[in-house]
Scaffold this active site. Sequence first.
Site, PDB file in Angstrom:
ATOM      1  N   ASP A  18     -30.299 -44.871 -36.070  1.00 32.65           N
ATOM      2  CA  ASP A  18     -29.213 -43.749 -36.346  1.00 32.65           C
ATOM      3  C   ASP A  18     -27.932 -44.591 -36.686  1.00 32.65           C
ATOM      4  O   ASP A  18     -27.728 -45.950 -36.356  1.00 32.65           O
ATOM      5  CB  ASP A  18     -29.016 -43.067 -34.732  1.00 32.65           C
ATOM      6  CG  ASP A  18     -28.384 -41.691 -35.531  1.00 32.65           C
ATOM      7  OD1 ASP A  18     -28.268 -41.634 -36.698  1.00 32.65           O
ATOM      8  OD2 ASP A  18     -27.934 -41.004 -34.715  1.00 32.65           O
ATOM      9  N   HIS A  35     -28.739 -46.188 -46.204  1.00 32.31           N
ATOM     10  CA  HIS A  35     -30.080 -46.097 -45.919  1.00 32.31           C
ATOM     11  C   HIS A  35     -30.644 -47.321 -46.483  1.00 32.31           C
ATOM     12  O   HIS A  35     -31.643 -47.735 -45.772  1.00 32.31           O
ATOM     13  CB  HIS A  35     -30.476 -44.786 -46.504  1.00 32.31           C
ATOM     14  CG  HIS A  35     -30.449 -43.434 -46.003  1.00 32.31           C
ATOM     15  ND1 HIS A  35     -30.368 -43.374 -44.681  1.00 32.31           N
ATOM     16  CD2 HIS A  35     -29.952 -42.387 -46.468  1.00 32.31           C
ATOM     17  CE1 HIS A  35     -29.874 -42.262 -44.301  1.00 32.31           C
ATOM     18  NE2 HIS A  35     -29.570 -41.513 -45.322  1.00 32.31           N
ATOM     19  N   LEU A 129     -48.712 -57.694 -34.036  1.00 32.87           N
ATOM     20  CA  LEU A 129     -47.703 -56.647 -33.853  1.00 32.87           C
ATOM     21  C   LEU A 129     -48.394 -55.321 -34.311  1.00 32.87           C
ATOM     22  O   LEU A 129     -48.585 -55.131 -35.506  1.00 32.87           O
ATOM     23  CB  LEU A 129     -46.162 -57.008 -34.323  1.00 32.87           C
ATOM     24  CG  LEU A 129     -45.205 -55.857 -34.099  1.00 32.87           C
ATOM     25  CD1 LEU A 129     -44.705 -55.397 -32.945  1.00 32.87           C
ATOM     26  CD2 LEU A 129     -44.037 -56.113 -35.279  1.00 32.87           C
TER      27      LEU A 129
HETATM   28  C1  IPE Z   1     -32.667 -38.707 -35.510  1.00 29.43           C
HETATM   29  O1  IPE Z   1     -31.506 -38.968 -36.241  1.00 29.43           O
HETATM   30  C2  IPE Z   1     -33.848 -39.102 -36.297  1.00 29.43           C
HETATM   31  C3  IPE Z   1     -33.979 -40.464 -36.995  1.00 29.43           C
HETATM   32  C4  IPE Z   1     -33.397 -41.541 -36.430  1.00 29.43           C
HETATM   33  C5  IPE Z   1     -35.043 -40.442 -37.642  1.00 29.43           C
HETATM   34  P1  IPE Z   1     -30.745 -37.853 -36.456  1.00 29.43           P
HETATM   35  O2  IPE Z   1     -29.450 -38.508 -37.004  1.00 29.43           O
HETATM   36  O3  IPE Z   1     -31.436 -36.937 -37.288  1.00 29.43           O
HETATM   37  O4  IPE Z   1     -30.339 -37.274 -35.172  1.00 29.43           O
HETATM   38  P2  IPE Z   1     -29.219 -35.974 -34.663  1.00 29.43           P
HETATM   39  O5  IPE Z   1     -29.305 -34.833 -35.804  1.00 29.43           O
HETATM   40  O6  IPE Z   1     -27.771 -36.615 -34.734  1.00 29.43           O
HETATM   41  O7  IPE Z   1     -29.543 -35.743 -33.561  1.00 29.43           O
HETATM   42  C1  IPE Z   2     -30.360 -42.761 -39.515  1.00 30.46           C
HETATM   43  O1  IPE Z   2     -29.002 -42.522 -40.075  1.00 30.46           O
HETATM   44  C2  IPE Z   2     -31.196 -42.498 -40.693  1.00 30.46           C
HETATM   45  C3  IPE Z   2     -32.125 -41.184 -40.543  1.00 30.46           C
HETATM   46  C4  IPE Z   2     -31.943 -40.229 -39.610  1.00 30.46           C
HETATM   47  C5  IPE Z   2     -33.187 -40.989 -41.500  1.00 30.46           C
HETATM   48  P1  IPE Z   2     -28.331 -41.247 -40.453  1.00 30.46           P
HETATM   49  O2  IPE Z   2     -28.554 -40.808 -41.641  1.00 30.46           O
HETATM   50  O3  IPE Z   2     -28.701 -40.362 -39.278  1.00 30.46           O
HETATM   51  O4  IPE Z   2     -26.767 -41.771 -40.033  1.00 30.46           O
HETATM   52  P2  IPE Z   2     -25.644 -40.935 -39.526  1.00 30.46           P
HETATM   53  O5  IPE Z   2     -26.028 -40.464 -38.190  1.00 30.46           O
HETATM   54  O6  IPE Z   2     -25.456 -39.632 -40.525  1.00 30.46           O
HETATM   55  O7  IPE Z   2     -24.575 -41.968 -39.503  1.00 30.46           O
HETATM   56 MG    MG Z   3     -27.720 -39.587 -37.614  1.00 25.98          MG
END
Ligand code: IPE
Ligand code: IPE
Ligand code: MG
Length: 243
Positions: A18, A35, A129
């Site tokens: 995240d 990303h 792995l």
């Molecule tokens: C959780 O992250 C999903 C992934 C890491 C793929 P999100 O960014 O979607 O989660 P919320 O919305 O903050 O709970």
């Molecule tokens: C995690 O990073 C990637 C996915 C959930 C696909 P985020 O895109 O959720 O990044 P934040 O939480 O907005 O910073």
């Molecule tokens: Mg996120």
Amino acid sequence: MPETVAAGLPRHIAIIMDGNGRWAQQRYMPRAFGHREGAEGVRRTVAACAELGVPYLTLFAFSSENWKRPVEEVDDLMWLLRSYLLREVNELNRQQVRIGFIGDRSALAPDLVTLITTTEMQTLHNDRLVFTIALNYGGQNDIIAAAQELAREAVAGHILPEDINPESFASKLMTSGLPDPDLIIRTSGEQRLSNFMLWQAAYSELIFIDTLWPDFSRQTLEQAIDMFSRRERRFGAATRSQT
Ligand code: IPE
Ligand code: IPE
Ligand code: MG
């Protein structure tokens, strides 16, 4: 399959990756930039787990709720995954990494499903792995699909409701064949599971770290493993010092 693991090392590490969006935002860049940098974090983490001797790694790449994001961002993520798989398959074979996917494939583009299946087959023989990508995965859907399958078997007369137990239930989950995660790491400071591995996390050690996913390094991983190795896992028993 890899079954032995060094003392103190988790057998299965699962990571909720995240913070890509915030990492990009801090740099006044579009979320897609975060990303893309996140994909580098995936490469680093897979290599580190293979080298450290962690036998199972699962990364949460796209949740069943992530479809709520703008279609452009969803497309970016799916294209990044395509390019990751196409570029990495040789390296995964070199590192003896077997890749697998959990999650609902029915909503994915047909060419992506083909690519996923092909990559799984191309790395099937690797046993250093087991690297699982959770894509369009949701813990609640995982549990519901297992319940539906068991209900179908009961209605067909193959099992009795009393036959359902934790083992038979787990065998119907998408993670069947994988040990439950010993350690779940979430980056970016959020402290929630966001529908990840709800059943499987029953006794996982949870570690929440502030690092944003694109900054996640081998050192960050080793720090988390070190914290894990100092935790006392009790599984409901009395503390060791008192027995
Ligand atoms: C959780 O992250 C999903 C992934 C890491 C793929 P999100 O960014 O979607 O989660 P919320 O919305 O903050 O709970
Ligand atoms: C995690 O990073 C990637 C996915 C959930 C696909 P985020 O895109 O959720 O990044 P934040 O939480 O907005 O910073
Ligand atoms: Mg996120």
